[in-house]
Design a protein around this motif. Structure first.
Motif, PDB file in Angstrom:
ATOM      1  N   ALA A 202     -28.581  43.763  30.366  1.00  0.00           N
ATOM      2  CA  ALA A 202     -28.119  43.280  29.115  1.00  0.00           C
ATOM      3  C   ALA A 202     -26.785  43.511  28.754  1.00  0.00           C
ATOM      4  CB  ALA A 202     -29.130  43.746  27.781  1.00  0.00           C
ATOM      5  N   ASP A 203     -26.145  42.485  28.059  1.00  0.00           N
ATOM      6  CA  ASP A 203     -24.818  42.587  27.648  1.00  0.00           C
ATOM      7  C   ASP A 203     -24.622  42.587  25.968  1.00  0.00           C
ATOM      8  OD1 ASP A 203     -23.568  42.667  30.212  1.00  0.00           O
ATOM      9  OD2 ASP A 203     -23.982  40.446  30.275  1.00  0.00           O
ATOM     10  N   ILE A 204     -23.611  43.521  25.558  1.00  0.00           N
ATOM     11  CA  ILE A 204     -23.529  43.407  24.078  1.00  0.00           C
ATOM     12  C   ILE A 204     -22.158  42.730  23.734  1.00  0.00           C
ATOM     13  CG2 ILE A 204     -23.087  44.933  22.166  1.00  0.00           C
ATOM     14  CD1 ILE A 204     -24.919  47.043  23.252  1.00  0.00           C
ATOM     15  N   ASP A 205     -22.358  41.674  23.081  1.00  0.00           N
ATOM     16  CA  ASP A 205     -21.330  40.984  22.659  1.00  0.00           C
ATOM     17  C   ASP A 205     -19.899  41.891  22.070  1.00  0.00           C
ATOM     18  OD1 ASP A 205     -22.296  38.603  23.808  1.00  0.00           O
ATOM     19  OD2 ASP A 205     -23.143  38.117  21.856  1.00  0.00           O
ATOM     20  N   GLU A 206     -18.795  41.636  22.312  1.00  0.00           N
ATOM     21  CA  GLU A 206     -17.523  42.269  21.924  1.00  0.00           C
ATOM     22  C   GLU A 206     -17.660  42.187  20.329  1.00  0.00           C
ATOM     23  OE1 GLU A 206     -13.378  42.458  23.411  1.00  0.00           O
ATOM     24  OE2 GLU A 206     -13.192  40.880  21.670  1.00  0.00           O
ATOM     25  N   GLN A 207     -17.538  43.350  19.693  1.00  0.00           N
ATOM     26  CA  GLN A 207     -17.262  43.551  18.241  1.00  0.00           C
ATOM     27  C   GLN A 207     -16.254  44.648  17.761  1.00  0.00           C
ATOM     28  OE1 GLN A 207     -21.391  45.916  17.298  1.00  0.00           O
ATOM     29  NE2 GLN A 207     -21.620  44.530  19.113  1.00  0.00           N
ATOM     30  N   TRP A 208     -16.015  44.437  16.600  1.00  0.00           N
ATOM     31  CA  TRP A 208     -15.052  45.647  16.126  1.00  0.00           C
ATOM     32  C   TRP A 208     -16.072  46.572  15.472  1.00  0.00           C
ATOM     33  CZ3 TRP A 208     -10.038  45.723  16.513  1.00  0.00           C
ATOM     34  CH2 TRP A 208      -9.349  44.777  17.316  1.00  0.00           C
ATOM     35  N   ARG A 209     -15.478  48.009  15.425  1.00  0.00           N
ATOM     36  CA  ARG A 209     -16.352  48.879  14.798  1.00  0.00           C
ATOM     37  C   ARG A 209     -15.484  49.396  13.597  1.00  0.00           C
ATOM     38  NH1 ARG A 209     -20.558  48.171  16.321  1.00  0.00           N
ATOM     39  NH2 ARG A 209     -21.795  49.230  17.767  1.00  0.00           N
ATOM     40  N   ASP A 210     -16.056  49.149  12.391  1.00  0.00           N
ATOM     41  CA  ASP A 210     -15.263  49.803  11.115  1.00  0.00           C
ATOM     42  C   ASP A 210     -16.206  51.129  10.862  1.00  0.00           C
ATOM     43  OD1 ASP A 210     -17.844  48.925  10.341  1.00  0.00           O
ATOM     44  OD2 ASP A 210     -17.056  47.493   8.821  1.00  0.00           O
ATOM     45  N   PHE A 211     -16.656  51.733  11.672  1.00  0.00           N
ATOM     46  CA  PHE A 211     -17.250  53.003  11.291  1.00  0.00           C
ATOM     47  C   PHE A 211     -17.238  53.950  12.779  1.00  0.00           C
ATOM     48  CE2 PHE A 211     -20.608  49.808  11.627  1.00  0.00           C
ATOM     49  CZ  PHE A 211     -21.058  50.303  12.657  1.00  0.00           C
ATOM     50  N   ASP A 212     -17.395  55.162  12.661  1.00  0.00           N
ATOM     51  CA  ASP A 212     -17.436  55.980  13.780  1.00  0.00           C
ATOM     52  C   ASP A 212     -18.798  55.779  14.465  1.00  0.00           C
ATOM     53  OD1 ASP A 212     -14.780  57.017  13.535  1.00  0.00           O
ATOM     54  OD2 ASP A 212     -15.402  58.574  12.171  1.00  0.00           O
ATOM     55  N   GLU A 213     -18.881  55.926  15.597  1.00  0.00           N
ATOM     56  CA  GLU A 213     -20.268  55.896  16.576  1.00  0.00           C
ATOM     57  C   GLU A 213     -20.318  57.077  17.499  1.00  0.00           C
ATOM     58  OE1 GLU A 213     -23.010  52.718  19.018  1.00  0.00           O
ATOM     59  OE2 GLU A 213     -21.433  52.399  17.970  1.00  0.00           O
ATOM     60  N   TYR A 214     -21.600  57.780  17.513  1.00  0.00           N
ATOM     61  CA  TYR A 214     -21.751  58.699  18.515  1.00  0.00           C
ATOM     62  C   TYR A 214     -22.720  58.037  19.620  1.00  0.00           C
ATOM     63  CZ  TYR A 214     -24.069  62.378  20.937  1.00  0.00           C
ATOM     64  OH  TYR A 214     -24.748  63.303  21.943  1.00  0.00           O
ATOM     65  N   ALA A 245     -12.171  50.668  16.802  1.00  0.00           N
ATOM     66  CA  ALA A 245     -12.299  50.219  18.262  1.00  0.00           C
ATOM     67  C   ALA A 245     -12.903  48.895  18.349  1.00  0.00           C
ATOM     68  CB  ALA A 245     -12.920  51.266  18.982  1.00  0.00           C
ATOM     69  N   ARG A 246     -12.194  48.090  19.379  1.00  0.00           N
ATOM     70  CA  ARG A 246     -12.901  46.660  19.870  1.00  0.00           C
ATOM     71  C   ARG A 246     -13.815  47.273  20.939  1.00  0.00           C
ATOM     72  NH1 ARG A 246     -10.468  43.408  23.343  1.00  0.00           N
ATOM     73  NH2 ARG A 246      -8.603  44.381  22.699  1.00  0.00           N
ATOM     74  N   ILE A 247     -14.956  46.885  20.817  1.00  0.00           N
ATOM     75  CA  ILE A 247     -15.967  47.129  21.876  1.00  0.00           C
ATOM     76  C   ILE A 247     -16.978  46.270  22.333  1.00  0.00           C
ATOM     77  CG2 ILE A 247     -16.062  49.850  20.909  1.00  0.00           C
ATOM     78  CD1 ILE A 247     -18.921  49.286  20.224  1.00  0.00           C
ATOM     79  N   ALA A 248     -17.515  46.416  23.588  1.00  0.00           N
ATOM     80  CA  ALA A 248     -18.825  45.686  24.273  1.00  0.00           C
ATOM     81  C   ALA A 248     -19.450  46.545  25.163  1.00  0.00           C
ATOM     82  CB  ALA A 248     -18.169  44.570  24.737  1.00  0.00           C
ATOM     83  N   GLY A 249     -20.565  46.330  25.303  1.00  0.00           N
ATOM     84  CA  GLY A 249     -21.367  47.117  26.410  1.00  0.00           C
ATOM     85  C   GLY A 249     -22.076  46.332  27.238  1.00  0.00           C
ATOM     86  N   ARG A 250     -22.824  47.007  28.244  1.00  0.00           N
ATOM     87  CA  ARG A 250     -23.613  46.719  29.452  1.00  0.00           C
ATOM     88  C   ARG A 250     -24.664  47.437  29.694  1.00  0.00           C
ATOM     89  NH1 ARG A 250     -20.001  45.021  32.462  1.00  0.00           N
ATOM     90  NH2 ARG A 250     -20.329  46.485  34.038  1.00  0.00           N
ATOM     91  N   PHE A 251     -25.953  47.146  29.480  1.00  0.00           N
ATOM     92  CA  PHE A 251     -27.050  48.117  29.752  1.00  0.00           C
ATOM     93  C   PHE A 251     -27.633  47.567  31.328  1.00  0.00           C
ATOM     94  CE2 PHE A 251     -27.487  48.238  25.378  1.00  0.00           C
ATOM     95  CZ  PHE A 251     -27.902  49.503  25.002  1.00  0.00           C
ATOM     96  N   THR A 252     -27.681  48.576  32.008  1.00  0.00           N
ATOM     97  CA  THR A 252     -28.441  48.355  33.344  1.00  0.00           C
ATOM     98  C   THR A 252     -30.074  48.531  32.976  1.00  0.00           C
ATOM     99  OG1 THR A 252     -26.764  49.292  34.665  1.00  0.00           O
ATOM    100  CG2 THR A 252     -29.107  49.100  35.615  1.00  0.00           C
ATOM    101  N   ALA A 253     -30.852  47.682  33.450  1.00  0.00           N
ATOM    102  CA  ALA A 253     -32.401  47.646  33.337  1.00  0.00           C
ATOM    103  C   ALA A 253     -32.767  49.126  33.505  1.00  0.00           C
ATOM    104  CB  ALA A 253     -33.168  46.922  34.315  1.00  0.00           C
ATOM    105  N   GLY A 254     -33.517  49.702  32.454  1.00  0.00           N
ATOM    106  CA  GLY A 254     -34.193  51.024  32.388  1.00  0.00           C
ATOM    107  C   GLY A 254     -33.464  52.009  31.609  1.00  0.00           C
ATOM    108  N   THR A 255     -32.230  51.567  31.300  1.00  0.00           N
ATOM    109  CA  THR A 255     -31.496  52.572  30.414  1.00  0.00           C
ATOM    110  C   THR A 255     -31.799  52.746  29.212  1.00  0.00           C
ATOM    111  OG1 THR A 255     -29.409  51.883  31.803  1.00  0.00           O
ATOM    112  CG2 THR A 255     -29.123  52.900  29.688  1.00  0.00           C
ATOM    113  N   ARG A 256     -31.853  54.025  28.626  1.00  0.00           N
ATOM    114  CA  ARG A 256     -32.064  54.479  27.389  1.00  0.00           C
ATOM    115  C   ARG A 256     -30.989  55.055  26.816  1.00  0.00           C
ATOM    116  NH1 ARG A 256     -35.882  58.165  26.389  1.00  0.00           N
ATOM    117  NH2 ARG A 256     -35.530  59.132  28.479  1.00  0.00           N
ATOM    118  N   THR A 257     -30.624  54.609  25.455  1.00  0.00           N
ATOM    119  CA  THR A 257     -29.602  55.220  25.003  1.00  0.00           C
ATOM    120  C   THR A 257     -29.893  55.842  23.519  1.00  0.00           C
ATOM    121  OG1 THR A 257     -28.639  53.215  24.107  1.00  0.00           O
ATOM    122  CG2 THR A 257     -27.704  53.970  26.153  1.00  0.00           C
ATOM    123  N   ILE A 258     -29.038  56.620  22.751  1.00  0.00           N
ATOM    124  CA  ILE A 258     -29.058  56.942  21.293  1.00  0.00           C
ATOM    125  C   ILE A 258     -27.755  56.592  21.058  1.00  0.00           C
ATOM    126  CG2 ILE A 258     -29.384  58.657  19.585  1.00  0.00           C
ATOM    127  CD1 ILE A 258     -31.258  59.980  21.624  1.00  0.00           C
TER     128      ILE A 258
END
Length: 271
Positions: A202-214, A245-258
């Motif tokens: 799965a892919d996460i579309d590009e977005q701007w972060r207006d807050f910190d994220e861990y 930051a300007r971010i996007a992301g990509r999950f590999t099937a089975g990945t778990r994140t917090i």
């Protein structure tokens, strides 16, 4: 090999053990079904008729009994029953003067597999001792801990525990990345923690972060694209995404994140 193996079967996993025993199926069948024999190795006392459709109750020294039902009773070949949310199946196949015992279980909660594998490993060791006429081994905390760590390393947790993935915490579909199950929890100060489990790539579309994220990856592989730079994160990796930051992301099937966000995050489906 005495260790259990784990196989994906559709939308569930199957835990499997094989033990070659120097005794005929009839003798091992008694160890699987007779209450006095079960007391030598099975983790609970079982009450109920031994026949197809019979309701069972499982008693420990403390607490309310568990429940189950026999679905297959074919002496001395196949025994299958449920125990709470798990399905247990015992098969005996003749081999010379002995037999092959195949034990499979479909756990109701994937997150409990490593612990269940450790427990059943010990039970089967004691079953072997019982049919050989030897006393059961006393509980060895150090060996249990070592064996559990080995199974956890091989199997992983595989999913978040069921108590954390109820519908009340599920992220609304409109805010959820397709192919990723997500659950959100609110902190007292407004921080939002989101658990993500990718059921497919799965892919996460590009977005701007207006807050910190861990961000931390528990299992699998997650590629974080931050300001046009790809950073590959594997199990145990942590990353702090800065505000702006300007971010996007990509999950590999089975990945778990917090993900822990200091600002507005996804809403629950019920909100």
């Amino acid at each position: 090999m005495k260790n259990g193996t784990l196989t994906q079967k559709g939308d569930h996993v199957e835990l499997r053990f094989e033990r070659r025993l120097a005794h005929p199926p009839e003798k091992v069948w008694r160890a699987l079904t007779d209450s006095k024999e079960l007391a030598h190795w099975f983790p609970a006392r079982i009450e109920g008729a031994r026949e197809v459709g019979a309701d069972l109750r499982f008693f420990f020294q403390e607490g309310a009994p568990g429940t189950g039902r026999i679905s297959v009773f074919d002496p001395p070949r196949v025994l299958e029953y449920t125990w709470e949310g798990d399905l247990l199946r015992w098969e005996l196949r003749p081999e010379g003067t002995g037999c092959l015992l195949i034990f499979t279980t479909i756990p109701g909660d994937r997150a409990n597999v490593a612990r269940a594998a450790t427990g059943w490993h010990f039970c089967l060791d004691n079953l072997e001792a019982a049919v050989d006429g030897n006393p059961a081994a006393s509980f060895d905390k150090a060996r249990f801990s070592t064996l559990n760590a080995e199974y956890a390393a091989r199997f992983g947790l595989g999913s978040f525990p069921a108590f954390m993935t109820g519908t009340a915490n599920r992220v609304a579909d409109a805010q959820r990345t397709p192919g990723v199950d997500a659950y959100v929890f609110n902190g007292a100060d407004g921080t939002r923690v989101t658990l993500c489990h990718a059921k497919s790539d799965a892919d996460i579309d590009e977005q701007w972060r207006d807050f910190d994220e861990y961000l931390t990856v528990l299992e699998g592989r997650y590629v974080l694209r931050i300001n046009d730079m790809d950073i590959e994160l594997g199990p145990g990796r942590e990353f702090v995404i800065p505000r702006g930051a300007r971010i996007a992301g990509r999950f590999t099937a089975g990945t778990r994140t917090i993900h822990a966000r200091g600002g507005q995050g996804p809403e629950r489906a019920e909100s």
